[in-house]
Write a protein that holds these residues in place. Sequence first.
Motif, PDB file in Angstrom:
ATOM      1  N   TYR A  30     -26.004  -5.178  28.207  1.00 19.73           N
ATOM      2  CA  TYR A  30     -25.327  -3.949  27.204  1.00 19.73           C
ATOM      3  C   TYR A  30     -26.460  -3.514  26.293  1.00 19.73           C
ATOM      4  CZ  TYR A  30     -21.051  -6.111  28.768  1.00 19.73           C
ATOM      5  OH  TYR A  30     -19.997  -6.667  29.460  1.00 19.73           O
ATOM      6  N   THR A  31     -26.082  -2.400  25.715  1.00 21.97           N
ATOM      7  CA  THR A  31     -26.784  -1.713  24.719  1.00 21.97           C
ATOM      8  C   THR A  31     -26.046  -1.893  23.366  1.00 21.97           C
ATOM      9  OG1 THR A  31     -26.064   0.509  24.983  1.00 21.97           O
ATOM     10  CG2 THR A  31     -28.030  -0.255  26.059  1.00 21.97           C
ATOM     11  N   MET A  32     -26.876  -1.481  22.358  1.00 23.64           N
ATOM     12  CA  MET A  32     -26.028  -1.478  20.981  1.00 23.64           C
ATOM     13  C   MET A  32     -24.718  -0.534  21.006  1.00 23.64           C
ATOM     14  SD  MET A  32     -27.234  -3.138  18.231  1.00 23.64           S
ATOM     15  CE  MET A  32     -27.363  -2.326  16.835  1.00 23.64           C
ATOM     16  N   LYS A  33     -25.117   0.672  21.788  1.00 20.56           N
ATOM     17  CA  LYS A  33     -24.072   1.766  21.860  1.00 20.56           C
ATOM     18  C   LYS A  33     -22.914   1.312  22.702  1.00 20.56           C
ATOM     19  CE  LYS A  33     -23.492   6.459  23.020  1.00 20.56           C
ATOM     20  NZ  LYS A  33     -24.015   7.813  23.797  1.00 20.56           N
ATOM     21  N   ASP A  34     -23.309   0.578  23.761  1.00 20.21           N
ATOM     22  CA  ASP A  34     -22.195  -0.060  24.658  1.00 20.21           C
ATOM     23  C   ASP A  34     -21.269  -1.015  24.036  1.00 20.21           C
ATOM     24  OD1 ASP A  34     -23.271   1.344  26.775  1.00 20.21           O
ATOM     25  OD2 ASP A  34     -24.294  -0.495  27.705  1.00 20.21           O
TER      26      ASP A  34
ATOM     27  N   GLY B 244     -20.809  -0.857  20.607  1.00 17.03           N
ATOM     28  CA  GLY B 244     -20.133  -0.462  19.610  1.00 17.03           C
ATOM     29  C   GLY B 244     -20.703  -0.718  18.265  1.00 17.03           C
ATOM     30  N   LEU B 245     -22.040  -1.360  17.974  1.00 22.16           N
ATOM     31  CA  LEU B 245     -22.473  -1.770  17.104  1.00 22.16           C
ATOM     32  C   LEU B 245     -23.461  -0.760  16.260  1.00 22.16           C
ATOM     33  CD1 LEU B 245     -23.386  -5.462  18.640  1.00 22.16           C
ATOM     34  CD2 LEU B 245     -21.555  -4.643  17.201  1.00 22.16           C
ATOM     35  N   SER B 246     -23.707  -0.873  15.144  1.00 27.96           N
ATOM     36  CA  SER B 246     -24.559  -0.109  14.228  1.00 27.96           C
ATOM     37  C   SER B 246     -25.542  -0.941  13.785  1.00 27.96           C
ATOM     38  CB  SER B 246     -23.689   0.415  12.942  1.00 27.96           C
ATOM     39  OG  SER B 246     -22.643   1.323  13.680  1.00 27.96           O
ATOM     40  N   GLU B 247     -26.695  -0.255  13.308  1.00 26.42           N
ATOM     41  CA  GLU B 247     -28.107  -0.671  12.800  1.00 26.42           C
ATOM     42  C   GLU B 247     -27.891  -1.049  11.584  1.00 26.42           C
ATOM     43  OE1 GLU B 247     -32.894   0.369  13.219  1.00 26.42           O
ATOM     44  OE2 GLU B 247     -30.978   2.130  13.195  1.00 26.42           O
TER      45      GLU B 247
ATOM     46  N   THR C 125     -29.111 -11.806  14.196  1.00 26.91           N
ATOM     47  CA  THR C 125     -30.261 -11.437  13.376  1.00 26.91           C
ATOM     48  C   THR C 125     -29.964  -9.813  13.181  1.00 26.91           C
ATOM     49  OG1 THR C 125     -31.447 -10.728  15.532  1.00 26.91           O
ATOM     50  CG2 THR C 125     -31.772 -12.663  14.549  1.00 26.91           C
ATOM     51  N   PRO C 126     -30.619  -9.467  12.227  1.00 29.22           N
ATOM     52  CA  PRO C 126     -30.327  -8.051  11.725  1.00 29.22           C
ATOM     53  C   PRO C 126     -30.843  -7.224  12.954  1.00 29.22           C
ATOM     54  CG  PRO C 126     -31.758  -8.958  10.013  1.00 29.22           C
ATOM     55  CD  PRO C 126     -31.355  -9.964  11.112  1.00 29.22           C
ATOM     56  N   LEU C 127     -29.875  -6.227  13.359  1.00 27.44           N
ATOM     57  CA  LEU C 127     -30.223  -5.332  14.547  1.00 27.44           C
ATOM     58  C   LEU C 127     -30.623  -3.867  14.370  1.00 27.44           C
ATOM     59  CD1 LEU C 127     -26.487  -6.293  16.158  1.00 27.44           C
ATOM     60  CD2 LEU C 127     -28.868  -7.552  16.683  1.00 27.44           C
ATOM     61  N   LYS C 128     -31.188  -3.525  15.588  1.00 30.07           N
ATOM     62  CA  LYS C 128     -31.868  -2.157  15.823  1.00 30.07           C
ATOM     63  C   LYS C 128     -31.242  -1.522  16.886  1.00 30.07           C
ATOM     64  CE  LYS C 128     -36.323  -3.728  13.637  1.00 30.07           C
ATOM     65  NZ  LYS C 128     -37.714  -3.694  13.837  1.00 30.07           N
TER      66      LYS C 128
END
Length: 106
Positions: A35-39, A41-44, A86-89
Amino acid sequence: MKRFSVILFIFLLISLNINSIHSSAQLTRFSQGFYTMKDLGLSENIPYSVQNLSPYNRGVVIVMDENQMIQQLLRIQPSSPKYTLTPLKNSFRFIIYGDGVQLAFS
């Protein structure tokens, strides 16, 4: 007067029940995969946590950056508490591993 009060009470009870809205957040469950961040539904730069909702299956979450370096690895037990990520990018990728695992990000 008593009849009027009873009718008024019933009318109010019915009218309040008709307009009730249940606003419980629906958790999206993710199973084994890439999965990616977009998949997901997460924000940076927003603190997130992950939880295993499966009652019987263990899972593993691997968080990797754009250089395929592991930023975080979590082994999650069945029906686990929430684990903080952890803080995500935006460039981060996720690997979820586990047969029948159901993870929810919040």
